[in-house]
Scaffold this motif. Sequence first.
Motif, short mmCIF file in Angstrom:
data_model
loop_
_atom_site.label_atom_id
_atom_site.label_comp_id
_atom_site.label_asym_id
_atom_site.label_seq_id
_atom_site.Cartn_x
_atom_site.Cartn_y
_atom_site.Cartn_z
N SER A 12 4.13 -4.09 -6.73
CA SER A 12 3.67 -2.71 -6.62
C SER A 12 2.16 -2.59 -6.55
CB SER A 12 4.18 -1.90 -7.83
OG SER A 12 5.59 -1.95 -7.92
N ARG A 13 1.44 -3.72 -6.65
CA ARG A 13 -0.02 -3.70 -6.61
C ARG A 13 -0.54 -4.74 -5.62
NH1 ARG A 13 -2.18 -4.49 -12.52
NH2 ARG A 13 -0.82 -6.33 -12.29
N GLN A 14 -1.67 -4.41 -4.98
CA GLN A 14 -2.24 -5.31 -3.99
C GLN A 14 -2.64 -6.65 -4.61
OE1 GLN A 14 -2.27 -5.07 -0.88
NE2 GLN A 14 -2.24 -2.94 -0.26
N GLU A 26 0.82 -1.21 0.00
CA GLU A 26 0.00 0.00 0.00
C GLU A 26 0.86 1.26 0.00
OE1 GLU A 26 -3.13 2.21 3.05
OE2 GLU A 26 -2.74 0.08 3.27
N GLU A 27 1.89 1.29 0.85
CA GLU A 27 2.78 2.46 0.90
C GLU A 27 3.58 2.60 -0.38
OE1 GLU A 27 5.14 1.82 4.33
OE2 GLU A 27 3.58 2.41 5.76
N LYS A 28 3.91 1.46 -0.98
CA LYS A 28 4.69 1.50 -2.21
C LYS A 28 3.83 1.98 -3.39
CE LYS A 28 7.70 -1.40 -5.07
NZ LYS A 28 8.34 -2.72 -5.21
N SER A 29 2.62 1.46 -3.51
CA SER A 29 1.76 1.83 -4.63
C SER A 29 1.31 3.29 -4.55
CB SER A 29 0.54 0.91 -4.68
OG SER A 29 -0.22 1.02 -3.50
N SER A 30 1.13 3.80 -3.33
CA SER A 30 0.72 5.21 -3.16
C SER A 30 1.91 6.16 -3.16
CB SER A 30 -0.06 5.37 -1.86
OG SER A 30 0.76 5.07 -0.74
N ARG A 31 3.12 5.60 -3.20
CA ARG A 31 4.38 6.35 -3.23
C ARG A 31 4.63 7.10 -1.94
NH1 ARG A 31 5.59 5.93 -8.79
NH2 ARG A 31 7.56 7.03 -8.48
N ILE A 32 3.91 6.77 -0.87
CA ILE A 32 4.17 7.39 0.44
C ILE A 32 5.54 6.99 0.95
CG2 ILE A 32 3.44 7.39 2.87
CD1 ILE A 32 0.59 7.19 1.96
N THR A 83 9.36 0.42 -8.91
CA THR A 83 7.98 0.37 -9.39
C THR A 83 7.94 -0.31 -10.75
OG1 THR A 83 8.22 2.57 -10.40
CG2 THR A 83 7.29 2.46 -8.17
#
Length: 395
Positions: A289-291, A200-206, A381
């Motif tokens: 990179s995706r759930q 989740e943090e990776k996909s949202s780039r947080i 990514t």
Amino acid sequence: MSAQIPETSRLRGLMLVAGREIRVRGLAKSNIISLIVTVVIVGVLAALPTIIGGGDDEDAKIGLTGATAPAMQAQLEAMGGFDITVYDSAADAEKAVADEDVEAAVADGALYSRDGVANDVETQIDSAWQAASVQTNLANAGLSDQEIAGALTVQPLEFVTLESGGASGPLDYFTGLIISIIMFMMLMTPVQYIAMGVVEEKSSRIVEILLTSLKPWQLLGGKVIGLGVISLVNLVAMVAVGLGVTAATGMLGDLPPGTASAAVSTIGWWLIALVLFGTLAGGVGSLVSRQEEAGSVLTPLIMSLTLSYLGAIFLLNAPTSTFAKVLSIVPPFSAIAMPTRMAVADVPAWQIALAIGLLVVAAAGALALGAQLYKRSVLYTGSRLKLKEALRRAA
């Protein structure tokens, strides 16, 4: 020359991430509702024997008459749970049943009742009747009280187990089963949450923003610690409610003698296993990179947890078999198998020490591998990284 980061700052960053996980995940409505539902279920299960046997606290009112009445009264009073009334004749006893003064009466070798009695009460009355009849017959035959007592005294069976280490009874089996289920659930949930949180943090780039002020190991370590604390609180709540209800209903003394030590030991095994599976979950979670892809990288971990649980269930029935011994020593299976085996059998100290040592070594290796995977892959990514590709990437 770069300035060295103080140790306190490193720990502070780690604890900040852990605190964030506790606030976000632990105080989430879904987790609170799940915890409430779980502890209610545990409380109901702990109280179930008392609920099913409700109303048994009141003594059963029984009437007696005839030559066997004195001996039978002594037998029932020794058993406990009976309010005895002795009548002068069978007619008086039968009338007392009809008038509902007593639940049942024994007269002229028959048990009178209005609409039957409970099976356990009937069994006790029948046992008392037979013992009282034998005692009365012996007295009528001219034997003294001392001779009657000697004739009725029987040495209890001596239980000899040819092979030590086997399960000692149903309660031990049940304790082992509960330990294996709790260990499985308390590992499966945080492992999935850790991987999903990383993705989740990776996909949202947080994660890119967080890494400007934190190290990768602080992010991963804080996530494991935070979710570990949440799971530990849930575990303690379940144990506290279960033991509390059991104590309140008077069933605590019926638990196996080693229940408390088994519970404490289980927490230790769980903590080591969480480091092993949790850090690996964070590491493999960073490969995607995706759930939707998280399930594929988690499959090996889920499979190993499932096999550990199934192996623990198997050894409940054969705790002294060679397979059970090997399974309870070799990691990662030992994380669930050994505490389960300890609950149902006497395990040699050297086997416990060896299992702990190997599991700690495995956890340290998993920590190193998971940290490297996370460090090398969390900023990547695109399509899913393969394990070899991730390890070849520059840190």
